[in-house]
Scaffold this motif. Structure first.
Motif, PDB file in Angstrom:
ATOM      1  N   TRP A  53       3.783 -36.993  23.969  1.00 36.06           N
ATOM      2  CA  TRP A  53       4.468 -36.235  25.022  1.00 36.06           C
ATOM      3  C   TRP A  53       5.962 -36.213  24.713  1.00 36.06           C
ATOM      4  O   TRP A  53       6.611 -37.245  24.671  1.00 36.06           O
ATOM      5  CB  TRP A  53       4.185 -36.880  26.378  1.00 36.06           C
ATOM      6  N   LYS A  54       6.514 -35.023  24.498  1.00 41.26           N
ATOM      7  CA  LYS A  54       7.938 -34.848  24.232  1.00 41.26           C
ATOM      8  C   LYS A  54       8.526 -33.903  25.292  1.00 41.26           C
ATOM      9  O   LYS A  54       7.820 -33.048  25.848  1.00 41.26           O
ATOM     10  CB  LYS A  54       8.165 -34.267  22.838  1.00 41.26           C
ATOM     11  N   MET A  55       9.811 -34.060  25.541  1.00 42.07           N
ATOM     12  CA  MET A  55      10.458 -33.312  26.617  1.00 42.07           C
ATOM     13  C   MET A  55      11.755 -32.692  26.113  1.00 42.07           C
ATOM     14  O   MET A  55      12.372 -33.188  25.159  1.00 42.07           O
ATOM     15  CB  MET A  55      10.742 -34.250  27.798  1.00 42.07           C
ATOM     16  N   GLY A  56      12.173 -31.603  26.746  1.00 43.89           N
ATOM     17  CA  GLY A  56      13.405 -30.935  26.354  1.00 43.89           C
ATOM     18  C   GLY A  56      14.174 -30.369  27.537  1.00 43.89           C
ATOM     19  O   GLY A  56      13.584 -29.986  28.560  1.00 43.89           O
ATOM     20  N   LEU A  57      15.504 -30.328  27.403  1.00 41.77           N
ATOM     21  CA  LEU A  57      16.405 -29.677  28.351  1.00 41.77           C
ATOM     22  C   LEU A  57      17.285 -28.725  27.562  1.00 41.77           C
ATOM     23  O   LEU A  57      17.719 -29.050  26.449  1.00 41.77           O
ATOM     24  CB  LEU A  57      17.270 -30.703  29.088  1.00 41.77           C
ATOM     25  N   TYR A  58      17.584 -27.561  28.119  1.00 42.98           N
ATOM     26  CA  TYR A  58      18.385 -26.594  27.368  1.00 42.98           C
ATOM     27  C   TYR A  58      19.099 -25.634  28.313  1.00 42.98           C
ATOM     28  O   TYR A  58      18.706 -25.430  29.463  1.00 42.98           O
ATOM     29  CB  TYR A  58      17.501 -25.801  26.403  1.00 42.98           C
ATOM     30  N   LEU A  59      20.172 -25.067  27.789  1.00 38.85           N
ATOM     31  CA  LEU A  59      20.960 -24.056  28.491  1.00 38.85           C
ATOM     32  C   LEU A  59      21.310 -22.974  27.484  1.00 38.85           C
ATOM     33  O   LEU A  59      21.772 -23.277  26.375  1.00 38.85           O
ATOM     34  CB  LEU A  59      22.229 -24.662  29.077  1.00 38.85           C
ATOM     35  N   GLN A  60      21.083 -21.710  27.832  1.00 36.68           N
ATOM     36  CA  GLN A  60      21.335 -20.622  26.893  1.00 36.68           C
ATOM     37  C   GLN A  60      21.594 -19.313  27.651  1.00 36.68           C
ATOM     38  O   GLN A  60      21.096 -19.123  28.764  1.00 36.68           O
ATOM     39  CB  GLN A  60      20.155 -20.444  25.947  1.00 36.68           C
ATOM     40  N   PRO A  61      22.370 -18.389  27.062  1.00 36.80           N
ATOM     41  CA  PRO A  61      22.518 -17.062  27.667  1.00 36.80           C
ATOM     42  C   PRO A  61      21.215 -16.283  27.528  1.00 36.80           C
ATOM     43  O   PRO A  61      20.491 -16.431  26.536  1.00 36.80           O
ATOM     44  CB  PRO A  61      23.647 -16.419  26.846  1.00 36.80           C
ATOM     45  N   TYR A  62      20.913 -15.457  28.519  1.00 31.72           N
ATOM     46  CA  TYR A  62      19.651 -14.699  28.527  1.00 31.72           C
ATOM     47  C   TYR A  62      19.891 -13.200  28.382  1.00 31.72           C
ATOM     48  O   TYR A  62      19.272 -12.540  27.561  1.00 31.72           O
ATOM     49  CB  TYR A  62      18.890 -15.023  29.810  1.00 31.72           C
ATOM     50  N   THR A  63      20.751 -12.630  29.223  1.00 30.15           N
ATOM     51  CA  THR A  63      21.112 -11.222  29.082  1.00 30.15           C
ATOM     52  C   THR A  63      22.624 -11.077  29.190  1.00 30.15           C
ATOM     53  O   THR A  63      23.304 -11.965  29.720  1.00 30.15           O
ATOM     54  CB  THR A  63      20.448 -10.337  30.160  1.00 30.15           C
ATOM     55  N   GLU A  64      23.134  -9.961  28.724  1.00 30.32           N
ATOM     56  CA  GLU A  64      24.572  -9.729  28.709  1.00 30.32           C
ATOM     57  C   GLU A  64      24.866  -8.294  29.136  1.00 30.32           C
ATOM     58  O   GLU A  64      24.232  -7.355  28.660  1.00 30.32           O
ATOM     59  CB  GLU A  64      25.105  -9.993  27.304  1.00 30.32           C
ATOM     60  N   VAL A  65      25.816  -8.122  30.027  1.00 29.66           N
ATOM     61  CA  VAL A  65      26.245  -6.803  30.497  1.00 29.66           C
ATOM     62  C   VAL A  65      27.733  -6.651  30.207  1.00 29.66           C
ATOM     63  O   VAL A  65      28.543  -7.440  30.683  1.00 29.66           O
ATOM     64  CB  VAL A  65      25.986  -6.622  32.009  1.00 29.66           C
ATOM     65  N   ALA A  66      28.101  -5.658  29.419  1.00 32.75           N
ATOM     66  CA  ALA A  66      29.503  -5.379  29.114  1.00 32.75           C
ATOM     67  C   ALA A  66      29.588  -3.966  28.554  1.00 32.75           C
ATOM     68  O   ALA A  66      29.248  -3.715  27.401  1.00 32.75           O
ATOM     69  CB  ALA A  66      30.068  -6.390  28.111  1.00 32.75           C
ATOM     70  N   TYR A  67      30.007  -3.015  29.398  1.00 30.23           N
ATOM     71  CA  TYR A  67      30.090  -1.624  28.950  1.00 30.23           C
ATOM     72  C   TYR A  67      31.148  -0.877  29.755  1.00 30.23           C
ATOM     73  O   TYR A  67      31.493  -1.261  30.883  1.00 30.23           O
ATOM     74  CB  TYR A  67      28.738  -0.921  29.082  1.00 30.23           C
ATOM     75  N   VAL A  68      31.666   0.186  29.168  1.00 34.68           N
ATOM     76  CA  VAL A  68      32.623   1.083  29.814  1.00 34.68           C
ATOM     77  C   VAL A  68      32.332   2.491  29.345  1.00 34.68           C
ATOM     78  O   VAL A  68      32.258   2.752  28.137  1.00 34.68           O
ATOM     79  CB  VAL A  68      34.086   0.721  29.476  1.00 34.68           C
ATOM     80  N   THR A  69      32.126   3.402  30.277  1.00 37.86           N
ATOM     81  CA  THR A  69      31.950   4.814  29.931  1.00 37.86           C
ATOM     82  C   THR A  69      32.981   5.644  30.687  1.00 37.86           C
ATOM     83  O   THR A  69      33.400   5.284  31.788  1.00 37.86           O
ATOM     84  CB  THR A  69      30.538   5.311  30.281  1.00 37.86           C
ATOM     85  N   SER A  70      33.368   6.754  30.098  1.00 42.41           N
ATOM     86  CA  SER A  70      34.369   7.631  30.709  1.00 42.41           C
ATOM     87  C   SER A  70      33.984   9.077  30.453  1.00 42.41           C
ATOM     88  O   SER A  70      33.576   9.435  29.339  1.00 42.41           O
ATOM     89  CB  SER A  70      35.757   7.340  30.125  1.00 42.41           C
ATOM     90  N   ASN A  71      34.122   9.909  31.500  1.00 44.91           N
ATOM     91  CA  ASN A  71      33.750  11.315  31.384  1.00 44.91           C
ATOM     92  C   ASN A  71      34.770  12.178  32.129  1.00 44.91           C
ATOM     93  O   ASN A  71      35.011  11.976  33.321  1.00 44.91           O
ATOM     94  CB  ASN A  71      32.345  11.535  31.965  1.00 44.91           C
ATOM     95  N   PHE A  72      35.377  13.130  31.414  1.00 40.36           N
ATOM     96  CA  PHE A  72      36.310  14.084  32.022  1.00 40.36           C
ATOM     97  C   PHE A  72      35.571  15.384  32.318  1.00 40.36           C
ATOM     98  O   PHE A  72      34.751  15.844  31.516  1.00 40.36           O
ATOM     99  CB  PHE A  72      37.487  14.373  31.079  1.00 40.36           C
ATOM    100  N   ARG A  73      35.905  15.975  33.480  1.00 43.65           N
ATOM    101  CA  ARG A  73      35.242  17.220  33.859  1.00 43.65           C
ATOM    102  C   ARG A  73      36.196  18.102  34.651  1.00 43.65           C
ATOM    103  O   ARG A  73      36.915  17.609  35.528  1.00 43.65           O
ATOM    104  CB  ARG A  73      33.996  16.920  34.708  1.00 43.65           C
ATOM    105  N   THR A  74      36.198  19.372  34.315  1.00 45.80           N
ATOM    106  CA  THR A  74      36.995  20.357  35.058  1.00 45.80           C
ATOM    107  C   THR A  74      36.066  21.107  36.011  1.00 45.80           C
ATOM    108  O   THR A  74      35.109  21.753  35.575  1.00 45.80           O
ATOM    109  CB  THR A  74      37.679  21.345  34.108  1.00 45.80           C
ATOM    110  N   HIS A  75      36.343  21.029  37.311  1.00 46.04           N
ATOM    111  CA  HIS A  75      35.489  21.632  38.322  1.00 46.04           C
ATOM    112  C   HIS A  75      35.966  23.047  38.655  1.00 46.04           C
ATOM    113  O   HIS A  75      37.166  23.341  38.674  1.00 46.04           O
ATOM    114  CB  HIS A  75      35.487  20.775  39.595  1.00 46.04           C
ATOM    115  N   ASP A  76      35.006  23.902  38.953  1.00 42.73           N
ATOM    116  CA  ASP A  76      35.328  25.280  39.342  1.00 42.73           C
ATOM    117  C   ASP A  76      35.749  25.378  40.805  1.00 42.73           C
ATOM    118  O   ASP A  76      36.396  26.343  41.209  1.00 42.73           O
ATOM    119  CB  ASP A  76      34.117  26.192  39.097  1.00 42.73           C
TER     120      ASP A  76
END
Length: 437
Positions: A132-155
């Motif tokens: 019988w062996k045991m373990g403890l751990y800590l780790q990143p699971y998912t990552e969110v980091a984004y930037v989007t930009s959109n220019f639009r000329t309206h009528d």
């Protein structure tokens, strides 16, 4: 006279360090710094590959590995075969990620570069009994980091040019407790994971002229989703001794996990024709986010002296992802194949070069958000070394990864990245029998 003792008080020091790092790491885990990537803008973010520096050097293979030091939370059955009866194992690692984004749109070539990094993994394994062996751990699971930009000329009269920006930050982390039980060539294991984190999304609309009657200048909507929940992994590992070496087959399955969510929204608007700006707050809304199940299968061959080689296959049912009961038709099931090889180090060699372990690997994967009803795909090429620490059973591991995701077709965004992983692995003897005459 014979008695049991902890050698050189190393065990006590190690336990204290582990407790310190785990508690401190949990507080800092949400502060992971990620590179800007459009592929992290969907669901709970882009899955972070296993960032153990040794595994990184071999393309990420872990599921089918058995034997000394071959342990990973991705297959809880590995603890029993990878940890000695009288020893404990500790592994901590950090990573640095640099990426470059490219896009061809409207005859223009756009580029963006970013750098990020943080804690890659923190693992602690120890025996309870021989079986019988045991373990403890800590780790990143998912990552969110984004930037989007959109220019639009309206009528529409009075609106004119506007800029819409969409930004996201955050991600999930995982703290786990695992147990493994072994009988001869077979071992089984189970992990209980606590997954936690938060995701923030900001929508900003800027009016580039103020000819509107209301004099609107900008409007912002910030949504924060805080998540936590339990997840379970189960695994099995079989090691068949051969005349020369050992053939191992392993598999693990991550059950679908319900994450309890609390989502709040804050909106603000600014005007050029009034003194006071306006704001609204939407009451916190509770719900569930379902992260689907994942199956991993791995095969490896270890000759016990000079080298080992392995292949891992992964399949995840991301089409079953749910956000507050809602499903998305552009989510697709994903698969991944990884392969790696290690030329083991020889501690007794007179050559300095042969005292170092050398690793090579690669990975191909698809992402769960599609583009034009086709899976987005990526690949990675890996290199790594393991440098032993003199007069100890410790090792410094360095992993390098070059990867590519997406393409430049039909206005898509291509991502190239380079990742460096640095880890320290140590095996210490706890209880030994001393004898005095």
């Amino acid at each position: 006279m014979r008695y049991w003792t902890i050698t050189n008080k190393t065990g006590c020091v190690l336990v204290a360090c582990v407790c310190f790092f785990l508690l401190g790491g949990m507080r800092k885990a949400e502060a992971q710094s990620g590179v800007v990537s459009p592929y992290s803008a969907f669901g709970v973010g882009r899955e972070v590959p296993y960032l153990n520096a040794r595994s990184m050097g071999m393309g990420g293979i872990v599921v089918g590995l058995s034997g000394h030091r071959n342990v990973s939370p991705l297959n809880p059955a590995s603890y029993c075969m990878g940890v000695d009866t009288l020893s404990v194992m500790f592994d901590i690692g950090f990573y640095l990620n640099m990426n470059s984004l490219r896009q061809n749109t409207d005859g223009r070539k756009l580029r963006n570069q970013s750098t990020g990094g943080g804690l890659g993994n923190m693992e602690f394994y120890f025996p309870v009994f021989k079986w019988w062996k045991m373990g403890l751990y800590l780790q990143p699971y998912t990552e969110v980091a984004y930037v989007t930009s959109n220019f639009r000329t309206h009528d529409t009269a009075g609106i004119g040019l506007t800029q819409l920006m969409h930004e996201g930050t955050g991600g999930l982390n995982r703290f786990g407790w695992g147990n493994s039980f072994g009988w001869g060539p077979v071992s089984v294991g189970v992990n209980l994971n606590y997954q936690f984190g938060s995701i923030e999304e900001l929508y900003s609309l800027d009016f580039k002229n103020d000819s509107l009657t209301s004099g609107a200048v900008s409007a912002n909507v910030l949504t924060e989703t805080r998540l936590n929940g339990l997840a379970i992994d189960v695994g099995v590992l079989y090691a068949q001794p051969l005349k020369q070496g050992c053939l191992s087959i392993g598999a693990s399955y991550s059950l679908a996990a319900k994450m309890y969510a609390r989502r709040s929204t804050l909106g603000t608007a600014a005007y050029s024709t009034t003194v006071k700006d306006t704001a609204f707050f939407k009451p916190q809304r509770k719900g569930e986010i379902v992260i689907p199940g994942k199956l991993r299968v791995g095969v490896s061959y270890d000759d016990h002296s000079d080298w080992l080689v392995g292949v891992d296959f992964t399949y995840a049912w991301w089409s079953q992802y749910k956000d507050y009961g809602q499903t998305y038709d552009y989510f697709r099931n994903t698969f991944q194949v990884a392969a790696g090889i290690e030329l083991k180090n020889n501690f007794q060699s007179t050559s300095v070069m042969r005292r170092v372990a050398y690793r090579l690997g690669g990975r191909y994967e698809t992402f769960y958000a599609d583009y034009g009803k086709k899976n987005l795909a990526g690949y990675a090429i890996n290199l790594g070394v393991g440098i032993p620490v003199r007069r100890s059973r410790s090792m410094i591991n360095i992993g390098l990864e070059y990867g590519h995701a997406g393409s430049l077709k039909a206005g898509q965004i291509a991502e190239n990245y380079f990742k460096i992983g640095l880890g320290f692995s140590s095996v210490e003897t706890w209880f030994v029998k001393r004898k005095y005459d």
